[in-house]
Design a protein around this motif. Sequence first.
Motif, PDB file in Angstrom:
ATOM      1  N   MET A 160       0.682  -1.166  -0.165  1.00  0.00           N
ATOM      2  CA  MET A 160      -0.157  -0.079  -0.051  1.00  0.00           C
ATOM      3  C   MET A 160       0.936   1.290  -0.063  1.00  0.00           C
ATOM      4  O   MET A 160       0.635   2.194  -0.695  1.00  0.00           O
ATOM      5  CB  MET A 160      -1.025  -0.165   1.178  1.00  0.00           C
ATOM      6  N   TRP A 161       1.921   1.331   0.747  1.00  0.00           N
ATOM      7  CA  TRP A 161       2.839   2.436   0.895  1.00  0.00           C
ATOM      8  C   TRP A 161       3.305   2.774  -0.451  1.00  0.00           C
ATOM      9  O   TRP A 161       3.668   4.003  -0.890  1.00  0.00           O
ATOM     10  CB  TRP A 161       3.644   2.230   2.157  1.00  0.00           C
ATOM     11  N   PRO A 162       4.147   1.778  -1.194  1.00  0.00           N
ATOM     12  CA  PRO A 162       4.624   1.906  -2.374  1.00  0.00           C
ATOM     13  C   PRO A 162       3.717   2.843  -3.438  1.00  0.00           C
ATOM     14  O   PRO A 162       4.014   3.645  -4.241  1.00  0.00           O
ATOM     15  CB  PRO A 162       5.159   0.694  -3.009  1.00  0.00           C
ATOM     16  N   ILE A 163       2.286   2.394  -3.329  1.00  0.00           N
ATOM     17  CA  ILE A 163       1.515   2.933  -4.335  1.00  0.00           C
ATOM     18  C   ILE A 163       1.257   4.308  -3.945  1.00  0.00           C
ATOM     19  O   ILE A 163       1.412   5.377  -4.795  1.00  0.00           O
ATOM     20  CB  ILE A 163       0.206   2.147  -4.042  1.00  0.00           C
ATOM     21  N   ILE A 164       1.067   4.682  -2.669  1.00  0.00           N
ATOM     22  CA  ILE A 164       0.941   5.887  -2.116  1.00  0.00           C
ATOM     23  C   ILE A 164       2.186   6.937  -2.470  1.00  0.00           C
ATOM     24  O   ILE A 164       2.073   8.211  -2.926  1.00  0.00           O
ATOM     25  CB  ILE A 164       0.565   6.042  -0.517  1.00  0.00           C
ATOM     26  N   LEU A 189       2.211  10.112  -4.969  1.00  0.00           N
ATOM     27  CA  LEU A 189       2.771  11.562  -4.370  1.00  0.00           C
ATOM     28  C   LEU A 189       4.056  11.938  -5.319  1.00  0.00           C
ATOM     29  O   LEU A 189       4.285  13.126  -5.710  1.00  0.00           O
ATOM     30  CB  LEU A 189       3.155  11.353  -3.016  1.00  0.00           C
ATOM     31  N   ARG A 190       5.027  11.168  -5.696  1.00  0.00           N
ATOM     32  CA  ARG A 190       6.033  11.551  -6.478  1.00  0.00           C
ATOM     33  C   ARG A 190       5.727  11.850  -7.651  1.00  0.00           C
ATOM     34  O   ARG A 190       6.297  12.587  -8.413  1.00  0.00           O
ATOM     35  CB  ARG A 190       6.856  10.165  -6.423  1.00  0.00           C
ATOM     36  N   SER A 191       4.457  11.316  -8.385  1.00  0.00           N
ATOM     37  CA  SER A 191       4.383  11.592  -9.701  1.00  0.00           C
ATOM     38  C   SER A 191       3.483  12.998  -9.682  1.00  0.00           C
ATOM     39  O   SER A 191       3.246  13.685 -10.688  1.00  0.00           O
ATOM     40  CB  SER A 191       3.515  10.375 -10.571  1.00  0.00           C
ATOM     41  N   ILE A 227       0.317  18.456  -5.448  1.00  0.00           N
ATOM     42  CA  ILE A 227       0.435  18.602  -4.142  1.00  0.00           C
ATOM     43  C   ILE A 227       0.915  19.685  -3.321  1.00  0.00           C
ATOM     44  O   ILE A 227       0.204  20.191  -2.539  1.00  0.00           O
ATOM     45  CB  ILE A 227       0.525  17.227  -3.653  1.00  0.00           C
ATOM     46  N   THR A 228       2.029  19.981  -3.803  1.00  0.00           N
ATOM     47  CA  THR A 228       2.919  21.139  -3.025  1.00  0.00           C
ATOM     48  C   THR A 228       2.166  22.612  -3.430  1.00  0.00           C
ATOM     49  O   THR A 228       2.674  23.464  -2.447  1.00  0.00           O
ATOM     50  CB  THR A 228       4.477  20.825  -3.150  1.00  0.00           C
ATOM     51  N   LEU A 229       1.746  23.134  -4.489  1.00  0.00           N
ATOM     52  CA  LEU A 229       1.471  24.191  -4.845  1.00  0.00           C
ATOM     53  C   LEU A 229       0.262  24.453  -3.885  1.00  0.00           C
ATOM     54  O   LEU A 229       0.216  25.789  -3.195  1.00  0.00           O
ATOM     55  CB  LEU A 229       1.114  24.225  -6.215  1.00  0.00           C
ATOM     56  N   PRO A 230      -0.882  23.673  -3.545  1.00  0.00           N
ATOM     57  CA  PRO A 230      -1.975  24.199  -2.840  1.00  0.00           C
ATOM     58  C   PRO A 230      -1.310  24.186  -1.181  1.00  0.00           C
ATOM     59  O   PRO A 230      -1.740  25.024  -0.585  1.00  0.00           O
ATOM     60  CB  PRO A 230      -3.058  23.109  -2.964  1.00  0.00           C
ATOM     61  N   VAL A 231      -0.436  23.176  -0.835  1.00  0.00           N
ATOM     62  CA  VAL A 231       0.029  23.288   0.535  1.00  0.00           C
ATOM     63  C   VAL A 231       0.912  24.636   0.687  1.00  0.00           C
ATOM     64  O   VAL A 231       0.572  25.184   1.665  1.00  0.00           O
ATOM     65  CB  VAL A 231       1.008  22.004   0.817  1.00  0.00           C
ATOM     66  N   ALA A 232       1.596  25.103  -0.364  1.00  0.00           N
ATOM     67  CA  ALA A 232       2.619  26.003  -0.176  1.00  0.00           C
ATOM     68  C   ALA A 232       1.701  27.393  -0.103  1.00  0.00           C
ATOM     69  O   ALA A 232       1.826  28.437   0.693  1.00  0.00           O
ATOM     70  CB  ALA A 232       3.409  26.097  -1.317  1.00  0.00           C
ATOM     71  N   ALA A 233       0.576  27.380  -0.981  1.00  0.00           N
ATOM     72  CA  ALA A 233      -0.294  28.517  -0.947  1.00  0.00           C
ATOM     73  C   ALA A 233      -1.014  28.686   0.489  1.00  0.00           C
ATOM     74  O   ALA A 233      -0.936  29.885   0.992  1.00  0.00           O
ATOM     75  CB  ALA A 233      -1.367  28.557  -1.923  1.00  0.00           C
ATOM     76  N   ILE A 234      -1.566  27.603   1.057  1.00  0.00           N
ATOM     77  CA  ILE A 234      -2.382  27.807   2.472  1.00  0.00           C
ATOM     78  C   ILE A 234      -1.136  27.963   3.450  1.00  0.00           C
ATOM     79  O   ILE A 234      -1.472  28.866   4.082  1.00  0.00           O
ATOM     80  CB  ILE A 234      -2.793  26.419   2.636  1.00  0.00           C
ATOM     81  N   VAL A 235      -0.012  27.614   3.683  1.00  0.00           N
ATOM     82  CA  VAL A 235       1.099  28.199   4.484  1.00  0.00           C
ATOM     83  C   VAL A 235       1.410  29.422   4.358  1.00  0.00           C
ATOM     84  O   VAL A 235       1.377  30.186   5.265  1.00  0.00           O
ATOM     85  CB  VAL A 235       2.243  27.306   4.304  1.00  0.00           C
TER      86      VAL A 235
END
Length: 87
Positions: free
Chosen positions: A1-5, A9-11, A16-24
């Motif tokens: 399961m972890w390799p799939i997640i 996340l890698r692809s 994922i990082t753009l919305p997180v950075a905007a919220i921060v």
Amino acid sequence: MWPIIMQFLRSNAPYITLPVAAIVGVIGYNLESLLSDRYTPYNKPVQDQRLERLTDEEVLKDPTNVQKLKYKENVLGKNVSPSLQKN
């Protein structure tokens, strides 16, 4: 399961990082506006400061307006211990 997640996340890292950075960033901006003082003290305009500086230099150019280079107080008596002070 972890390799799939991790593969997901890698692809999709930019998505994922753009919305997180905007919220921060939004949270940090609002915290800074709440905690910091945005008061800027008044300064004279640069042109006025330059004009004052030029007039001061004109006063210095006058050879008759010379102050004596003389100490106005005793330099050695600034940090004297209490036992050496004159009463």
